[in-house]
Design a protein around this motif. Structure first.
Motif, PDB file in Angstrom:
ATOM      1  N   MET A   1       0.827  -1.176   0.000  1.00  0.00           N
ATOM      2  CA  MET A   1       0.000   0.000   0.000  1.00  0.00           C
ATOM      3  C   MET A   1       0.876   1.246   0.000  1.00  0.00           C
ATOM      4  N   ARG A   2       0.339   2.289  -0.635  1.00  0.00           N
ATOM      5  CA  ARG A   2       1.036   3.564  -0.576  1.00  0.00           C
ATOM      6  C   ARG A   2       0.009   4.676  -0.481  1.00  0.00           C
ATOM      7  N   THR A   3       0.430   5.852  -0.011  1.00  0.00           N
ATOM      8  CA  THR A   3      -0.465   7.007   0.113  1.00  0.00           C
ATOM      9  C   THR A   3       0.173   8.207  -0.569  1.00  0.00           C
ATOM     10  N   TYR A   4      -0.687   9.103  -1.036  1.00  0.00           N
ATOM     11  CA  TYR A   4      -0.231  10.380  -1.575  1.00  0.00           C
ATOM     12  C   TYR A   4      -1.373  11.378  -1.482  1.00  0.00           C
ATOM     13  N   THR A   5      -1.075  12.649  -1.601  1.00  0.00           N
ATOM     14  CA  THR A   5      -2.095  13.697  -1.530  1.00  0.00           C
ATOM     15  C   THR A   5      -2.106  14.502  -2.818  1.00  0.00           C
ATOM     16  N   THR A   6      -3.267  15.055  -3.119  1.00  0.00           N
ATOM     17  CA  THR A   6      -3.417  15.996  -4.222  1.00  0.00           C
ATOM     18  C   THR A   6      -4.097  17.236  -3.679  1.00  0.00           C
ATOM     19  N   THR A   7      -3.815  18.369  -4.286  1.00  0.00           N
ATOM     20  CA  THR A   7      -4.457  19.620  -3.894  1.00  0.00           C
ATOM     21  C   THR A   7      -5.197  20.180  -5.089  1.00  0.00           C
ATOM     22  N   SER A   8      -6.281  20.885  -4.805  1.00  0.00           N
ATOM     23  CA  SER A   8      -7.051  21.542  -5.848  1.00  0.00           C
ATOM     24  C   SER A   8      -7.678  22.798  -5.267  1.00  0.00           C
ATOM     25  N   GLY A   9      -8.094  23.686  -6.147  1.00  0.00           N
ATOM     26  CA  GLY A   9      -8.747  24.905  -5.709  1.00  0.00           C
ATOM     27  C   GLY A   9      -8.041  26.127  -6.253  1.00  0.00           C
ATOM     28  N   SER A  10      -8.364  27.264  -5.662  1.00  0.00           N
ATOM     29  CA  SER A  10      -7.795  28.544  -6.078  1.00  0.00           C
ATOM     30  C   SER A  10      -7.007  29.136  -4.919  1.00  0.00           C
ATOM     31  N   ASP A  11      -6.577  30.380  -5.086  1.00  0.00           N
ATOM     32  CA  ASP A  11      -5.805  31.033  -4.025  1.00  0.00           C
ATOM     33  C   ASP A  11      -6.628  31.228  -2.757  1.00  0.00           C
ATOM     34  N   ASP A  12      -7.946  31.385  -2.913  1.00  0.00           N
ATOM     35  CA  ASP A  12      -8.813  31.631  -1.756  1.00  0.00           C
ATOM     36  C   ASP A  12      -9.141  30.354  -0.990  1.00  0.00           C
ATOM     37  N   SER A  13      -9.308  29.258  -1.717  1.00  0.00           N
ATOM     38  CA  SER A  13      -9.739  28.020  -1.089  1.00  0.00           C
ATOM     39  C   SER A  13      -8.986  26.852  -1.715  1.00  0.00           C
ATOM     40  N   ILE A  14      -8.224  26.166  -0.902  1.00  0.00           N
ATOM     41  CA  ILE A  14      -7.460  25.012  -1.370  1.00  0.00           C
ATOM     42  C   ILE A  14      -7.903  23.799  -0.563  1.00  0.00           C
ATOM     43  N   SER A  15      -8.162  22.699  -1.268  1.00  0.00           N
ATOM     44  CA  SER A  15      -8.522  21.466  -0.567  1.00  0.00           C
ATOM     45  C   SER A  15      -7.487  20.393  -0.883  1.00  0.00           C
ATOM     46  N   THR A  16      -7.217  19.593   0.103  1.00  0.00           N
ATOM     47  CA  THR A  16      -6.254  18.509  -0.028  1.00  0.00           C
ATOM     48  C   THR A  16      -7.002  17.189   0.084  1.00  0.00           C
ATOM     49  N   THR A  17      -6.724  16.273  -0.820  1.00  0.00           N
ATOM     50  CA  THR A  17      -7.349  14.953  -0.819  1.00  0.00           C
ATOM     51  C   THR A  17      -6.280  13.903  -0.588  1.00  0.00           C
ATOM     52  N   LEU A  18      -6.536  13.029   0.357  1.00  0.00           N
ATOM     53  CA  LEU A  18      -5.627  11.936   0.663  1.00  0.00           C
ATOM     54  C   LEU A  18      -6.036  10.719  -0.151  1.00  0.00           C
ATOM     55  N   HIS A  19      -5.104  10.145  -0.883  1.00  0.00           N
ATOM     56  CA  HIS A  19      -5.355   8.964  -1.708  1.00  0.00           C
ATOM     57  C   HIS A  19      -4.596   7.784  -1.116  1.00  0.00           C
TER      58      HIS A  19
END
Length: 110
Positions: free
Chosen positions: A1-19
């Protein structure tokens, strides 16, 4: 198993998703690898986790525990909501029909 994160959004609101990327062997010995988002942050690379899958479709596996009560509650809630909409529509139609039927009563007068 492995994990990584991705980020999305704009300068005002950024969300991070854990995969999480999981790999397991079926009872037949077939190796299956799948990826899921928003798994528990406490699960780290190298941890052993329980995987839920059907024998017919092991590629549709999940590491999230089955939640039959939550699924049943969601179904009941949706059915109640749709029933409320049907009741409102029937009430609206009968009310509108009775209002327009009262108007026809005056058209028949000489």
């Amino acid at each position: 198993m492995r994990t990584y994160t991705t980020t999305s959004g704009s300068d005002d609101s950024i969300s991070t998703t854990l995969h999480h990327v999981y790999e397991f062997l079926t009872r037949e010995g077939r190796s299956v690898r799948f990826e899921e988002e928003n798994g528990p942050a406490t699960t780290l690379e190298g941890d052993i986790v329980t995987v839920h899958y059907t024998a017919a479709r092991p590629e549709a596996a999940t590491a999230h525990a089955p939640r039959p009560f939550a699924m049943a509650a969601g179904t009941v809630g949706m059915l109640c909501f749709l029933g409320l909409i049907v009741v409102f529509c029937v009430f609206f139609m009968t009310t509108a029909h009775s209002m327009f039927a009262a108007d026809d009563m005056f058209n028949d007068m000489p």
